[in-house]
Scaffold this active site. Structure first.
Site, PDB file in Angstrom:
ATOM      1  N   LYS A  40      39.449 -22.830  39.221  1.00  0.00           N
ATOM      2  CA  LYS A  40      39.324 -22.406  40.611  1.00  0.00           C
ATOM      3  C   LYS A  40      37.862 -22.195  40.967  1.00  0.00           C
ATOM      4  O   LYS A  40      36.997 -22.064  40.092  1.00  0.00           O
ATOM      5  CB  LYS A  40      40.104 -21.111  40.842  1.00  0.00           C
ATOM      6  N   TYR A  95       9.058  -9.669  51.399  1.00  0.00           N
ATOM      7  CA  TYR A  95       9.428  -8.866  52.555  1.00  0.00           C
ATOM      8  C   TYR A  95       9.478  -7.373  52.240  1.00  0.00           C
ATOM      9  O   TYR A  95       9.998  -6.955  51.219  1.00  0.00           O
ATOM     10  CB  TYR A  95      10.800  -9.292  53.074  1.00  0.00           C
TER      11      TYR A  95
END
Length: 398
Positions: A39, A271
């Protein structure tokens, strides 16, 4: 990972390691069949090549969450038994039945949809009835089990359904000794016994996931479902490291250093300037960011190997890049920055990144984004001939 850095970030997938992991897990199952769970694009590793490699190593079942994942595997030519378990009303039941995909049923609405699709397809639906033994997600509650069993047997008599499996899923198998483990095993045995006494004749009974395969032999029954362990990652720290468990991590994530530059002391980095250089130093720019799956929560903590030395992300992880303080070293641009891998050269592991980000290693590998090419190493000639790409990029890798 090749010592010569590629021109862009990439995730190398060692299919030989995956096959070895499957063989190791099969050796622990005392004759039970093994389902390779692929999956979420095989936990980010590439579903089609990994499914083929798992089958080559002896997996007799494939497991997916969504029906779309199962149908994509069939479209790619994957044969063998396959189970899909995450259904919603109106799903592609008929397509799954026509593609010989076993489907999971947790309640009467799903049984009705499967039976109706079987009539349209002109063949019975192969159904695994799921019991909620204590996880509290999908699955039928014990109080509702008799009604579901009666309805399934009626559908069998009508020729629309064949009950091929009875199954459940552990909540805390990755926590050795947790009291829920014994309680769930008892509940599962009781619900299986009820179903079989009522007349259900399943081909397989299964509850064991990766941690149960590794630690709970009483839970193996006829079939085990191996997910994260197949990719060489320990299900939890409580069970030990990958090496402790005889497993080898399959994915290595690396990128070329894009820039190395000198900066003075007190220079802000990335940042928010959550990191400023404590001294004159060199900074290295790595072209991977949270858009590629590098967790922003690992800002200031994520480990990376550059030039044979372990470094740490300096400041915030940005969307496409992050910075490393190189302590004055000057590796050439293009030098590999290895975020995680099997550890052969001292590189960090996916578990190391999980600890840095406050999450689990499952999430680290599964979240690697679609613009990071998967390069599959060690494909067999048979797998390549069947269509297993050695290199997949972007959406083709997903």
């Amino acid at each position: 990972m090749n010592e010569t850095a590629p021109q862009q970030a990439r995730a190398e997938i060692d299919l030989a390691a995956l096959r070895a992991n499957v063989r190791e897990l099969r050796a622990r199952t005392a004759g039970a069949q093994l389902m390779a769970v692929v999956k979420s694009d095989a936990y980010g590793h590439g579903a089609v090549p990994c499914a083929r490699a798992a089958q080559e190593a002896g997996a007799t079942w494939l497991g997916t969450a969504t029906p779309q994942e199962a149908l994509a595997l069939r479209a790619a030519g994957l044969g063998g038994r396959m189970l899909c378990w995450l259904w919603t009303p109106g799903g592609p039941w008929r397509e799954a039945i026509e593609a010989d995909v076993d489907v999971s049923v947790s309640g009467l609405w799903a049984l009705r949809e499967a039976a109706g699709a079987a009539l349209a397809a002109g063949r019975p639906a192969r159904v695994h009835l799921k019991a909620d033994t204590g996880l509290g997600r999908a699955g039928c509650q014990p109080a509702d089990w008799p009604e579901l069993i009666a309805a399934a047997l009626a559908a069998e008599r009508a020729g629309t359904v064949r009950v091929t499996g009875l199954w459940s899923h552990f909540a805390c198998a990755d926590e050795p000794g947790h009291p829920s483990i014994t309680a769930q095993l008892t509940a599962f045995r009781d619900m299986v016994e009820y179903a079989e006494k009522a007349g259900v004749e399943p081909e397989v009974r299964h509850i064991a996931n990766s941690p149960a395969v590794l630690t709970l032999p009483d839970s193996h029954f006829d079939l085990v479902r191996t997910g994260i362990a197949m990719y060489g990652i320990s299900p939890s720290a409580e069970l030990g490291t990958s090496a402790d468990l005889g497993l080898r991590p399959v994915m290595t994530l690396a990128a070329p250093v894009a820039l190395v530059k000198h900066v003075p002391a007190g220079h802000g980095v990335s940042y928010g300037h959550h990191y400023t250089t404590p001294r004159a130093t060199t900074l290295g720019l790595v072209p991977l960011g949270y858009a590629d799956g590098v967790p922003r929560h690992a800002s200031g903590r994520g480990p990376v190997l550059i030039g044979g030395v372990r470094r740490t992300v300096a400041g915030r992880v940005a969307m496409d890049q992050f910075v490393v303080d190189l302590d004055g070293d000057e590796p050439a641009p293009g030098t590999q920055a290895v975020l995680f891998g099997p550890g052969d050269r001292g590189e960090p592991s996916a578990e190391d990144w999980a600890r840095a980000a406050g999450t689990i290693a499952y999430e680290i590998v599964t979240r690697i984004g679609g613009r990071v090419p998967r390069v599959h190493l060690g494909a067999t000639p048979e797998g390549a001939a069947a269509g297993g790409a050695l290199r997949t990029t972007g959406s083709a890798a997903r």
